[in-house]
Each structure stands twice: as structure tokens, then as C-alpha cells.
Design a protein around this motif. Sequence first.
Motif, short mmCIF file in Angstrom:
data_model
loop_
_atom_site.label_atom_id
_atom_site.label_comp_id
_atom_site.label_asym_id
_atom_site.label_seq_id
_atom_site.Cartn_x
_atom_site.Cartn_y
_atom_site.Cartn_z
N SER A 56 -5.79 -5.53 5.80
CA SER A 56 -6.62 -4.87 4.77
C SER A 56 -7.31 -5.90 3.89
N HIS B 265 0.87 -1.21 0.00
CA HIS B 265 0.00 0.00 0.00
C HIS B 265 0.89 1.24 0.00
N LYS C 31 -8.80 4.92 -4.08
CA LYS C 31 -8.44 6.09 -4.88
C LYS C 31 -7.39 6.97 -4.23
N GLY D 250 -1.48 -5.19 9.95
CA GLY D 250 -2.85 -4.89 9.52
C GLY D 250 -3.50 -6.07 8.86
N1 LIG Z 1 -1.11 -1.78 13.34
C1 LIG Z 1 -1.21 -0.48 13.40
O1 LIG Z 1 -0.98 0.12 14.44
C2 LIG Z 1 -1.61 0.28 12.16
C3 LIG Z 1 -1.55 1.67 12.14
C4 LIG Z 1 -1.90 2.33 10.97
C5 LIG Z 1 -2.32 1.60 9.85
N2 LIG Z 1 -2.36 0.25 9.92
C6 LIG Z 1 -2.76 -0.54 8.73
O2 LIG Z 1 -2.00 -0.11 7.63
C7 LIG Z 1 -2.77 -0.18 6.45
C8 LIG Z 1 -2.77 1.18 5.79
O3 LIG Z 1 -3.46 2.09 6.60
P1 LIG Z 1 -3.73 3.58 6.14
O4 LIG Z 1 -4.64 4.17 7.16
O5 LIG Z 1 -2.46 4.27 5.82
O6 LIG Z 1 -4.60 3.38 4.83
P2 LIG Z 1 -4.22 3.59 3.31
O7 LIG Z 1 -3.00 2.83 2.95
O8 LIG Z 1 -4.28 5.01 2.97
O9 LIG Z 1 -5.47 2.76 2.80
C9 LIG Z 1 -5.99 2.77 1.60
C10 LIG Z 1 -5.20 1.94 0.60
O10 LIG Z 1 -5.10 0.56 1.02
C11 LIG Z 1 -5.07 -0.28 -0.13
N3 LIG Z 1 -6.01 -1.38 0.11
C12 LIG Z 1 -5.67 -2.66 0.35
N4 LIG Z 1 -6.71 -3.42 0.58
C13 LIG Z 1 -7.78 -2.63 0.48
C14 LIG Z 1 -9.18 -2.86 0.61
N5 LIG Z 1 -9.64 -4.06 0.94
N6 LIG Z 1 -10.03 -1.81 0.43
C15 LIG Z 1 -9.53 -0.59 0.14
N7 LIG Z 1 -8.21 -0.32 0.02
C16 LIG Z 1 -7.35 -1.33 0.18
C17 LIG Z 1 -5.42 0.61 -1.31
O11 LIG Z 1 -4.20 0.91 -1.97
P3 LIG Z 1 -3.68 0.02 -3.21
O12 LIG Z 1 -4.90 -0.22 -4.05
O13 LIG Z 1 -2.68 0.87 -3.87
O14 LIG Z 1 -3.14 -1.23 -2.59
C18 LIG Z 1 -5.96 1.89 -0.68
O15 LIG Z 1 -5.74 3.03 -1.47
C19 LIG Z 1 -4.14 -0.70 6.88
O16 LIG Z 1 -4.18 -2.09 6.73
C20 LIG Z 1 -4.21 -0.32 8.33
O17 LIG Z 1 -5.12 -1.08 9.08
C21 LIG Z 1 -2.02 -0.42 11.04
#
Ligand SMILES: NC(=O)c1ccc[n+]([C@@H]2O[C@H](COP(=O)([O-])OP(=O)(O)OC[C@H]3O[C@@H](n4cnc5c(N)ncnc54)[C@H](OP(=O)(O)O)[C@@H]3O)[C@@H](O)[C@H]2O)c1
Length: 346
Positions: free
Chosen positions: A246, A154, A335, A244
Motif C-alpha cells: 500500500s 490497516h 475514509k 501487499g
Molecule cells: N496479497 C494478497 O493476496 C492480498 C489480498 C487482499 C489485500 N491485500 C492487501 O492488503 C491491503 C488491504 O487491502 P484491502 O482491500 O482490505 O484495503 P483496505 O485496507 O480497505 O484499504 C484501504 C485502507 O488502507 C490504508 N492505506 C494505507 N496506505 C494507503 C494509501 N497509500 N492510500 C490509501 N489508503 C491507504 C488506509 O487505512 P489507514 O489510513 O487506516 O491506514 C485505507 O483506509 C492492501 O495493501 C492490499 O493490496 C493483499
Amino acid sequence: MFSDVCMRKVLITKAGPPNVLKIVEEEKLVPNRGEVTIRVHFAGINFADLMMRLGIYGKQAPPIPFTPGYEVSGIITSIGEGVTEFEKGQRVAALTGINGYSEEVNVPVKQVVRIGDDISFESAAAMPVTYLTAYHMLVELGNIKAGDVVLIHHAAGGVGTAAIQIAKAFGAGTIFGVASPSKKDFVENMGVRFIDREKEDFVMVVKKETNGAGVHHALDPVGGKHLKKSFKSLRSGGKLYAFGGSSFVSGPKIFKPTALWRLLTSPKFSPLNMIGKNKAIFGVHMGTIKDMDLMREEIEALVLMLNEKKIDPIIDSVFHFEDVAKAHFHIHDRKNKGKVLLDFTN
Ligand SMILES: NC(=O)c1ccc[n+]([C@@H]2O[C@H](COP(=O)([O-])OP(=O)(O)OC[C@H]3O[C@@H](n4cnc5c(N)ncnc54)[C@H](OP(=O)(O)O)[C@@H]3O)[C@@H](O)[C@H]2O)c1
């Protein structure tokens, strides 16, 4: 219009698609002891908020109904008893845990940091969760060194872009960034080797381009079976950060069988296998870290990096808070390139 007696906030009214998010009014807040009240300017949207809204975030989410929102920027409007570190009128960013999607929020002082006058409220709201998560993995746990090779899934998202900037600030070597094909130019413009998540096998690309060695750090927020591939892409001595799920989300509506299936098919890693291969796996959930002093140290390091322009949050879009459902759909539709914010200024 912001009122003297009431404030508005977003509520997850029940588990479901984005239109379960409603705007409600309540009395203005009074801070408890050790807290400040922040008049929120911007609130960051995190992928976890979507999972909480879908009701698939497990015990880490409070029972519905509640107001989501892990992070905000804004101005302190009221000081609780015993607080000496802050004054009314100061510009701040804060880790709220929940309740950030709101015109006002009360936050314990340890979770609040001042921001410089030249840092925009948008940048400040985009930073706390994404940069803290990336920094905690790469710097605190990973001890990233100059020249290290990094794999980021991502890569165009909130944590992804933060991780790229932090890895570069610490002198990383090649950074591989996996994302949807529409984000190729965006990812390449950050100086990253783009990998198309639909058409390319990231393990093969990474192995080929590191002469068979693999990466030092692999950041995997996808979860499920995908973790096994990220583990494979590590070199000897490499570190995998599982942070995560996702892949548990199949769209804007609740579809629990997908989440359950991904959970059931998640790999089990054998310590013996890890010993033999000299590889490490960290499980990371920023929301359950109890060491607030460590969190504070990390966030202060990030504010310094922000003030010194070593990091610069990339804002994809800003939605008025009444359009919160549209903002969630935007992320479901994959997006976003960078961070999505909610605007509470007006
Ligand atoms: N453990 C923690 O403490 C922690 C903290 C922050 C975030 N996270 C995890 O890190 C990841 C990213 O978080 P973020 O908040 O920065 O979000 P983000 O990356 O901005 O999330 C959106 C992007 O995730 C991808 N994606 C993958 N599976 C998807 C799905 N089923 N539906 C929609 N989009 C999906 C898409 O990008 P592509 O299409 O380009 O792949 C989308 O544009 C998430 O899994 C989140 O839960 C974990």
C-alpha cells in the motif's frame, strides 16, 4: 435497468486516476463449459483494484483495458455444460479473479459457493477476498492458537477487520491494530488495542505491552521499509506475513517514482538472521495460489463461520456501480472503515 440483450460493466480504459473508469455495454454472457453465469448483486472493491487502475500492479494484472473485480455475490442465471453442482436461481458468492465489476460474470464452479438464505448479498460480496486472505495467513500458514498476540496494519480496512474477527474467533490474546487516527473509536470498539499510525511507533508500543517479547503474528500489507519494522515487532517464533504494497500508492494519480522508490528500498531478509532469531516470513498473494482445492476448503470454512455468525463482514459503504470513481476516491482518501462495495442490483 437490467436488459435482456445487453449488460453493463466497468472498464479500466487506461492507467490513471479514478475517472479512467468507464461504464460500457456488451452482449449478455453465455457460460463456457464448467462455468456458471452470475447476475451480480454486489461486487467487492479491493485495494489491489486501485493499484491495477494506477498501472502499478505488475504482471499480476491483465493488460489494460479490462474489467477489475475479484469478488461478487449474486444469483446464478445460466449453467454451463458439464456443471452438476449448481442450479439456476441459487444465491452464491464467488472469487472471480477479474471481471467482478459487472452486471454479469462467468465463473468456474470451483470458485463459487452457495450462501445461506439469511446471509445478505452485501455480506457475501464483502467476504471472499478479505476473509480468505486473513484466514489463509492466520489459520493455514500461521496455525493461530488461543492466546496468540497479533499485530494488524490497516486494521480498520477490509482485510484488517476480517483479520480481527478471525483472530478473535480463534481465541487470540491481545490484538494490536494500526490505523489512521480518525479510526480510533471504530478499532477500539472491536476490542483491539489501537495504535495511531501517524503518532505512535508500533514496534515500541508492541514491545512495551508484551514485556519486551513481541507478537506471534504480524500482518503487513504496507510493504517497503515498513516490513523491517513489522519483523522487529515479532517475538521469537513469530511469523510475519508480507502481503501487499500500500505504501507504493501515493494518491489517486499515477506517480511511478514513489512505487519504484519503495520497491528499491524494500528490505532484503537474510535466512541466517531469521534462523538466529527464530522468526518466519511468508509472502502471500491469494491471486497466484494455484491450489484451488485448498482455496475451496478455506472458503467453505469461512462460509460455515459466516453461517454460524462467528464472522460478520463490516460494510463501510455501498456505491452504485456508475459511481465507481467516487468509490475509488473514497478508499484513496483513507475514509473506509470496513469494506466498500459496488451495487449492481439496479
Ligand atoms: N496479497 C494478497 O493476496 C492480498 C489480498 C487482499 C489485500 N491485500 C492487501 O492488503 C491491503 C488491504 O487491502 P484491502 O482491500 O482490505 O484495503 P483496505 O485496507 O480497505 O484499504 C484501504 C485502507 O488502507 C490504508 N492505506 C494505507 N496506505 C494507503 C494509501 N497509500 N492510500 C490509501 N489508503 C491507504 C488506509 O487505512 P489507514 O489510513 O487506516 O491506514 C485505507 O483506509 C492492501 O495493501 C492490499 O493490496 C493483499
